[in-house]
Design a protein around this motif. Structure first.
Motif, short mmCIF file in Angstrom:
data_model
loop_
_atom_site.label_atom_id
_atom_site.label_comp_id
_atom_site.label_asym_id
_atom_site.label_seq_id
_atom_site.Cartn_x
_atom_site.Cartn_y
_atom_site.Cartn_z
N ASP A 52 16.29 45.60 41.89
CA ASP A 52 17.67 45.73 41.47
C ASP A 52 18.40 46.69 42.41
O ASP A 52 18.03 47.86 42.50
CB ASP A 52 17.72 46.27 40.03
N PRO A 53 19.44 46.23 43.12
CA PRO A 53 20.18 47.12 44.02
C PRO A 53 21.14 48.03 43.27
O PRO A 53 21.88 48.78 43.90
CB PRO A 53 20.94 46.14 44.91
N LEU A 54 21.09 47.99 41.93
CA LEU A 54 22.00 48.78 41.11
C LEU A 54 23.44 48.51 41.52
O LEU A 54 24.21 49.41 41.85
CB LEU A 54 21.67 50.28 41.23
N LEU A 55 23.78 47.25 41.51
CA LEU A 55 25.13 46.83 41.88
C LEU A 55 26.17 47.47 40.97
O LEU A 55 25.90 47.75 39.80
CB LEU A 55 25.24 45.30 41.79
N PRO A 56 27.35 47.71 41.49
CA PRO A 56 28.42 48.28 40.66
C PRO A 56 28.73 47.39 39.47
O PRO A 56 28.60 46.16 39.53
CB PRO A 56 29.60 48.34 41.64
N ASP A 57 29.15 48.00 38.38
CA ASP A 57 29.50 47.24 37.18
C ASP A 57 30.55 46.17 37.47
O ASP A 57 30.58 45.12 36.82
CB ASP A 57 30.03 48.18 36.09
N GLU A 58 31.44 46.46 38.45
CA GLU A 58 32.49 45.50 38.77
C GLU A 58 31.95 44.15 39.22
O GLU A 58 32.63 43.13 39.12
CB GLU A 58 33.39 46.06 39.88
N LEU A 59 30.71 44.14 39.74
CA LEU A 59 30.14 42.91 40.29
C LEU A 59 29.08 42.28 39.38
O LEU A 59 28.49 41.27 39.74
CB LEU A 59 29.51 43.20 41.65
N LEU A 60 28.87 42.87 38.21
CA LEU A 60 27.83 42.38 37.30
C LEU A 60 28.42 41.63 36.13
O LEU A 60 29.57 41.89 35.73
CB LEU A 60 27.00 43.56 36.78
N PRO A 61 27.65 40.72 35.52
CA PRO A 61 28.13 40.02 34.32
C PRO A 61 28.38 41.01 33.19
O PRO A 61 27.75 42.08 33.11
CB PRO A 61 26.97 39.08 33.98
N GLY A 62 29.28 40.67 32.29
CA GLY A 62 29.59 41.55 31.17
C GLY A 62 28.41 41.78 30.24
O GLY A 62 28.30 42.84 29.61
N ASP A 63 27.51 40.80 30.13
CA ASP A 63 26.36 40.92 29.24
C ASP A 63 25.08 41.28 30.01
O ASP A 63 23.98 40.90 29.62
CB ASP A 63 26.13 39.61 28.48
N TRP A 64 25.21 42.03 31.10
CA TRP A 64 24.08 42.35 31.96
C TRP A 64 23.01 43.13 31.21
O TRP A 64 23.24 44.22 30.69
CB TRP A 64 24.57 43.15 33.16
#
Length: 307
Positions: free
Chosen positions: A245-257
């Motif tokens: 997991d690259p710990l992507l920013p929340d802005e780029l992740l699905p809402g139900d991540w």
């Protein structure tokens, strides 16, 4: 089922895995339990720690030998006893991986990317560096181009130097020129990091450890040894998912991540059982001078603070 029954099920599930990757579990034990206590431990202590999860003395010896050959561990002989610690490169890998495991704070993303161009490397070296970058959470943007949203160039230099790839690799920091959450960028992220597969792994982690957490809230009678086993399996399984997991920013992740729920569950369970696990380690771990020292201050800052 009781908390003890749930723990037994976790141990049983681990023992069923084939191949049984004892070397990876040993690295988990070093990172979670041994490094905070000085970093060196008697081989016999490792055997005693791992026997309850089904790792035999023979398999511990074989795995430690392999980790030494792969430059993860180094040995010191005192009389007839062998004591093992992480090597310099092993410690670097450990620090990069475990810093993510115990960190609850996420810095605000600026929109920058760290880009690594591997096209000038010969094929064998390119594969080796690419695998190491993937291990650090990089995704593939295009053939020969790797990307990470939070990595700094300085963090890559030791890796590239160790692989004799520094002079043939291009590392750049990009700055955003468009919306940080554009449709094209979100689609590229999902493709480059295979978020669907990563999300499934987080879901599997939650399914494994939520039952134990739920039982502990009702009845908590786990022994210090039980707590060490539970903590080790918890961090081991969480680390395996988090490393991809690259710990992507929340802005780029699905809402139900599901990664968000997995992090909270790992934190809550770790805090609940950690003190009793340390009691077991106090009586079990030895180095050439005797029992290992108490954990260093940084240990108690894990997951935002331990009791």
């Amino acid at each position: 089922m009781t908390a003890k029954n749930q723990l037994d099920q976790l141990v049983c599930n681990f023992q069923k895995k084939r191949p049984l990757r004892a070397g990876s579990l040993i690295i988990t034990v070093y990172g979670d339990a041994i490094v905070p206590r000085g970093g060196t431990v008697w081989l016999g202590s490792l055997m005693k720690l791992l026997e309850p999860v089904g790792v035999s003395e023979r398999l511990v010896r074989t795995s430690v030998f392999r980790l030494t050959r792969e430059s993860w561990l180094q040995a010191e002989k005192v009389g007839r006893c062998s004591y093992y610690s992480l090597t310099g490169p092993g410690l670097r890998r450990f620090e990069q991986a475990f810093r993510q495991v115990y960190n609850m704070a996420t810095e605000e993303w600026t929109g920058n990317w760290c880009l690594v161009f591997l096209n000038q490397l010969e094929n064998g070296k390119r594969r080796s560096v690419k695998e190491e970058l993937e291990w650090m959470g990089f995704g593939s943007l295009a053939p020969g181009v790797m990307a990470h949203p939070r990595m700094e160039r300085a963090e890559l230099l030791p890796l590239l130097q160790e692989r004799d790839a520094l002079d043939e690799t291009i590392v750049m920091q990009s700055e955003p020129q468009e919306l940080l959450t554009s449709k094209a960028l979100r689609l590229q992220v999902r493709e480059s990091w295979n978020l669907d597969h990563l999300g499934e792994r987080y879901t599997n982690f939650l399914n494994q450890f939520r039952p134990l957490w739920n039982e502990l809230k009702i009845e908590d009678s786990l022994s210090p040894e039980d707590c060490f086993i539970a903590r080790t399996l918890l961090i081991h399984e969480y680390r395996k998912v988090l490393l991809r997991d690259p710990l992507l920013p929340d802005e780029l992740l699905p809402g139900d991540w599901e990664g968000r729920s997995a992090r909270l569950l790992c934190r809550n369970l770790y805090r609940r059982i950690s003190a009793r696990a340390e009691e077991w380690l106090d009586t079990t771990l030895e180095n050439a001078s005797g029992p290992l020292p108490a954990p260093n201050p940084s240990f108690y800052r894990r997951f935002g603070g331990l009791d």
